[in-house]
Write a protein that holds these residues in place. Sequence first.
Motif, mmCIF file in Angstrom:
data_model
loop_
_atom_site.group_PDB
_atom_site.id
_atom_site.type_symbol
_atom_site.label_atom_id
_atom_site.label_comp_id
_atom_site.label_asym_id
_atom_site.label_seq_id
_atom_site.Cartn_x
_atom_site.Cartn_y
_atom_site.Cartn_z
ATOM 1 N N SER A 109 0.820 -1.211 0.000
ATOM 2 C CA SER A 109 0.000 0.000 0.000
ATOM 3 C C SER A 109 0.852 1.258 0.000
ATOM 4 O O SER A 109 0.489 2.258 -0.620
ATOM 5 C CB SER A 109 -0.939 -0.003 1.215
ATOM 6 O OG SER A 109 -1.887 -1.047 1.111
ATOM 7 N N ILE A 110 1.980 1.225 0.686
ATOM 8 C CA ILE A 110 2.902 2.363 0.672
ATOM 9 C C ILE A 110 3.461 2.566 -0.729
ATOM 10 O O ILE A 110 3.518 3.694 -1.237
ATOM 11 C CB ILE A 110 4.036 2.154 1.701
ATOM 12 C CG1 ILE A 110 3.496 2.350 3.126
ATOM 13 C CG2 ILE A 110 5.201 3.117 1.434
ATOM 14 C CD1 ILE A 110 4.481 1.953 4.210
ATOM 15 N N GLY A 111 3.881 1.475 -1.372
ATOM 16 C CA GLY A 111 4.412 1.582 -2.729
ATOM 17 C C GLY A 111 3.377 2.080 -3.713
ATOM 18 O O GLY A 111 3.664 2.929 -4.559
ATOM 19 N N VAL A 112 2.146 1.575 -3.597
ATOM 20 C CA VAL A 112 1.069 2.004 -4.483
ATOM 21 C C VAL A 112 0.778 3.489 -4.283
ATOM 22 O O VAL A 112 0.676 4.253 -5.244
ATOM 23 C CB VAL A 112 -0.208 1.171 -4.227
ATOM 24 C CG1 VAL A 112 -1.416 1.806 -4.894
ATOM 25 C CG2 VAL A 112 -0.018 -0.246 -4.732
ATOM 26 N N ALA A 113 0.648 3.917 -3.024
ATOM 27 C CA ALA A 113 0.348 5.323 -2.748
ATOM 28 C C ALA A 113 1.471 6.235 -3.220
ATOM 29 O O ALA A 113 1.224 7.358 -3.670
ATOM 30 C CB ALA A 113 0.092 5.533 -1.249
ATOM 31 N N LEU A 157 -9.162 6.969 -10.367
ATOM 32 C CA LEU A 157 -10.171 5.909 -10.473
ATOM 33 C C LEU A 157 -9.558 4.539 -10.193
ATOM 34 O O LEU A 157 -10.158 3.703 -9.504
ATOM 35 C CB LEU A 157 -10.807 5.913 -11.865
ATOM 36 C CG LEU A 157 -11.750 7.061 -12.220
ATOM 37 C CD1 LEU A 157 -12.388 6.814 -13.578
ATOM 38 C CD2 LEU A 157 -12.817 7.256 -11.157
ATOM 39 N N GLY A 158 -8.364 4.288 -10.734
ATOM 40 C CA GLY A 158 -7.692 3.017 -10.486
ATOM 41 C C GLY A 158 -7.333 2.837 -9.020
ATOM 42 O O GLY A 158 -7.484 1.736 -8.457
ATOM 43 N N TYR A 159 -6.872 3.910 -8.395
ATOM 44 C CA TYR A 159 -6.509 3.834 -6.979
ATOM 45 C C TYR A 159 -7.746 3.604 -6.120
ATOM 46 O O TYR A 159 -7.711 2.843 -5.150
ATOM 47 C CB TYR A 159 -5.792 5.109 -6.559
ATOM 48 C CG TYR A 159 -5.235 5.074 -5.143
ATOM 49 C CD1 TYR A 159 -4.552 3.958 -4.678
ATOM 50 C CD2 TYR A 159 -5.389 6.154 -4.289
ATOM 51 C CE1 TYR A 159 -4.029 3.922 -3.393
ATOM 52 C CE2 TYR A 159 -4.874 6.135 -3.006
ATOM 53 C CZ TYR A 159 -4.193 5.016 -2.559
ATOM 54 O OH TYR A 159 -3.679 4.980 -1.277
ATOM 55 N N THR A 160 -8.850 4.235 -6.491
ATOM 56 C CA THR A 160 -10.099 4.017 -5.767
ATOM 57 C C THR A 160 -10.536 2.562 -5.875
ATOM 58 O O THR A 160 -11.000 1.963 -4.900
ATOM 59 C CB THR A 160 -11.201 4.938 -6.321
ATOM 60 O OG1 THR A 160 -10.767 6.290 -6.270
ATOM 61 C CG2 THR A 160 -12.472 4.806 -5.516
#
Length: 243
Positions: free
Chosen positions: A22-26, A93-96
């Motif tokens: 989640s850290i990497g994605v954010a 949108l992808g992150y949501t």
Amino acid sequence: MMTSSDYRRVARENLAGNWLLSIGVAAVVSLLGGLLLGSSFIPEVTYKMETQGQDLAQQIKSVYTFSGAFGNLNISFNFLGLAQFILGGVIQLGYTKYLLKQHNKAAFSFHDVFSEFDRFAQGFAQRFLRNLYEFLWGLLFVIPGIVKHYSYAMTPFIMAENPHMSASEAIDASKQLMEGHKGALFLLDLSFIGWDILANFTLGINAISVRIALGHLALNPYKNAAHAAFYKDLTAPGATVES
């Protein structure tokens, strides 16, 4: 409705075992301008050169601004600002979608962030229109702009669960959904203020004079996961969000 502490608790439960991902994605999402809220972690880069005893004092500091709900960020390189403007909406949108899968205990991955590019126009439109409306309302003084920010806050979540909706329809649906709940979301965001203060402690690296607010690496996914919990609480009774 749950309380702010409940939303934070649910967010921590959803992040348990997935913090590093989640850290990497954010982090990637923040660089591409797709965070729902939060601050990036690369604020400033300054270069200084010396030749033949003369200090050229060449400091390369072109600036653009990335705006989150509670903070601005300055980064060097204007092309990155252009990329955020173009890509930010669809990345959001992808992150949501990633956040909702995480909340629903469904299979999720880094690739979810880039899974909505077939809805590029919708993503761009929802981000552009929300920013435009908030700006125009903000011209009437600060408070109306803040109120509208919270009215439109659920738009990306609604679009993620209702792919048939246009940007305008999702914005209208967010306004309806947030009727009577804007204060609760404001209090949720306000409840992170202590973490925001801690996250602003920086690490100095003198060779390139890079200051990195490391705390935001972990805080950004926490905040956004709490927003996902808030949205799911609003829609928990099973009512279908329609325009």
